[in-house]
Design a protein around this motif. Sequence first.
Motif, PDB file in Angstrom:
ATOM      1  N   MET A   1      45.027  37.228  35.919  1.00  0.00           N
ATOM      2  CA  MET A   1      46.142  38.031  35.226  1.00  0.00           C
ATOM      3  C   MET A   1      47.431  38.253  36.245  1.00  0.00           C
ATOM      4  SD  MET A   1      43.490  40.295  33.019  1.00  0.00           S
ATOM      5  CE  MET A   1      44.949  41.197  31.848  1.00  0.00           C
ATOM      6  N   PHE A   2      47.225  38.166  37.507  1.00  0.00           N
ATOM      7  CA  PHE A   2      48.375  38.634  38.341  1.00  0.00           C
ATOM      8  C   PHE A   2      49.638  37.266  38.318  1.00  0.00           C
ATOM      9  CE2 PHE A   2      44.855  40.700  41.116  1.00  0.00           C
ATOM     10  CZ  PHE A   2      45.179  41.979  40.403  1.00  0.00           C
ATOM     11  N   GLU A   3      50.596  38.014  38.789  1.00  0.00           N
ATOM     12  CA  GLU A   3      51.981  37.010  39.161  1.00  0.00           C
ATOM     13  C   GLU A   3      51.593  36.839  40.724  1.00  0.00           C
ATOM     14  OE1 GLU A   3      56.677  36.823  38.614  1.00  0.00           O
ATOM     15  OE2 GLU A   3      55.450  38.344  37.345  1.00  0.00           O
ATOM     16  N   TYR A   4      51.663  35.753  40.917  1.00  0.00           N
ATOM     17  CA  TYR A   4      51.506  35.309  42.463  1.00  0.00           C
ATOM     18  C   TYR A   4      52.857  34.667  42.927  1.00  0.00           C
ATOM     19  CZ  TYR A   4      46.572  35.472  41.963  1.00  0.00           C
ATOM     20  OH  TYR A   4      45.200  36.179  41.852  1.00  0.00           O
ATOM     21  N   ALA A   5      52.925  34.538  44.115  1.00  0.00           N
ATOM     22  CA  ALA A   5      54.271  34.089  44.766  1.00  0.00           C
ATOM     23  C   ALA A   5      54.693  32.944  44.212  1.00  0.00           C
ATOM     24  CB  ALA A   5      54.123  34.018  46.329  1.00  0.00           C
ATOM     25  N   LYS A   6      55.831  32.727  44.092  1.00  0.00           N
ATOM     26  CA  LYS A   6      56.657  31.716  43.684  1.00  0.00           C
ATOM     27  C   LYS A   6      56.364  30.357  44.334  1.00  0.00           C
ATOM     28  CE  LYS A   6      61.151  29.501  42.378  1.00  0.00           C
ATOM     29  NZ  LYS A   6      62.670  29.790  42.740  1.00  0.00           N
TER      30      LYS A   6
END
Length: 529
Positions: A147-152
Amino acid sequence: MIFKKIITLISFILFIGCNNDKSDERLNVLFIIVDDLKPLINSYGSNEIFSPNIDRLASNGVLFSKAYTQQAICTASRMSFITGMRPDYTKVWDLSTRLRDINPDILTIPEYFKNHGYQTVGMGKVMHGARNNDPQSWTIPFITNDMFEYAKGYKMPANLYQSSDIHKKWDSLQAALDADPKADRGWFAVNSVMKNANLRPLTEMLDIPDNAYADGASTLKSIELMEMFKKNREKFFLTVGFQKPHLPFTPPKKYWDLYDRNEIKLAEYQLIAEDSPGEAYHKSGELRNYHDTEPNMDENGIVNDDKQRELIHGYMASVSYIDQQVGYLLDYLNESKLDKNTVIVFFGDHGWHLGDHGLWNKHSNFEEATRTPLIISSPSIDGGFVNNSLVELVDLFPTVCDLAGIPVPKKLHGKSLLPLLDRKELKVKDFAISQYPRRCNVMRSVIGAYPDDCTLMGYAVRNDRFRYVAWIKGNYEDRSLFDISNIEMEELYDYENDPLEKKNIAYENNYKNIKDGMIKDLRSVIWSK
């Protein structure tokens, strides 16, 4: 009549106002759990470690130099401290039992804060040992790695790695599993595939952003949530469970670069203790779950020096990676002024062997596995000092309640550390107790093959100078009546004269009185009679 109504109305307004003031006086809690973290930290005397942010927290808080886990394995430790109850009560001693399977009504810390009007949220590795991260503990659904937003440019790590080769194999494996409903999706089956493909290494060193991994992403999510709580003027209990320095060691390259591997020192004592029982040790089974372990071991299971340095290097780099995440959290609290009304609790779930006694991982009753860092900071205490008394992780539940300003539940096994934080007392207990089972089928993956039933429990009593371990046979689910004849083996270590645990002195006559006294201490906590 009108006068009486006015007085009643004013009284009601004052009552509501007082209640709101009381609620506003309660403190937020940032509960930071670090997986497998031993006190290999600069502020704990390990000068070789780069940990300026944890040191900053210690300089403003209270550092407990003798904090001990109740069992040196993730599930048992976490289910113990999160409920304030010892493993013999939770009945979680292994990797398979789940918290509410046996005690469905047991109370957790976040659940208790939720019941007192707090917003409670957790992420990362927190409720390892509870089903689905224990939904009833949270006002906001638990946040898992997917559910995390990871680095681009990065997606969720593949089996904890960001290597492109591992991602390809992992994606292929997941597709195969999806195509076969009868396939074994168990942890061991899946990781065996990766290990056999030589795609489950002990370490990874890539030049990528912090938030390409879960711990960096969870830091940013924690800050986002705290900002939301601040804007909404909501009291919060936020738990972030950092997953390093657990294996595999995968911190970004810049943290590896902090250290020169050639200067890394190996464990000073790598032999078994003289006269110690074999059950005190294990086969470093967790380490063997990685494909590059056994090729670097000799016939006795001793890791060669080069691999030891790589592992210690990876562990140290992982600690520094987590230290930076702590720094980001502290910076946010300071900039947002939330540090004025937020308690910070920072600790490891247990320690970790880095080659001492020939051991790696945790899973023992030795000092390196049971001792963990614990630092507590609060605007209500005048910190900046070290407390050298014995404390236990089971003490966290009552302590965090006292600090936050909510009532302490009755019948918890731990004791509040508030008298130590306020410097009103020098200690709240004379000893700490840890335990670890042996001869258990459920632990076969960790310590090697044993008979099918759990028939031996090692109970360790640690006081200021000694550790006594009683290895007790029989059904350890029944601790109603103590029978000294059930003690099958014993250990006793004198840390004043033998800090590296080189010799077991349990059978020396000179120490009989000490041993008898520590047996009495053990009985007073574990047995009812």
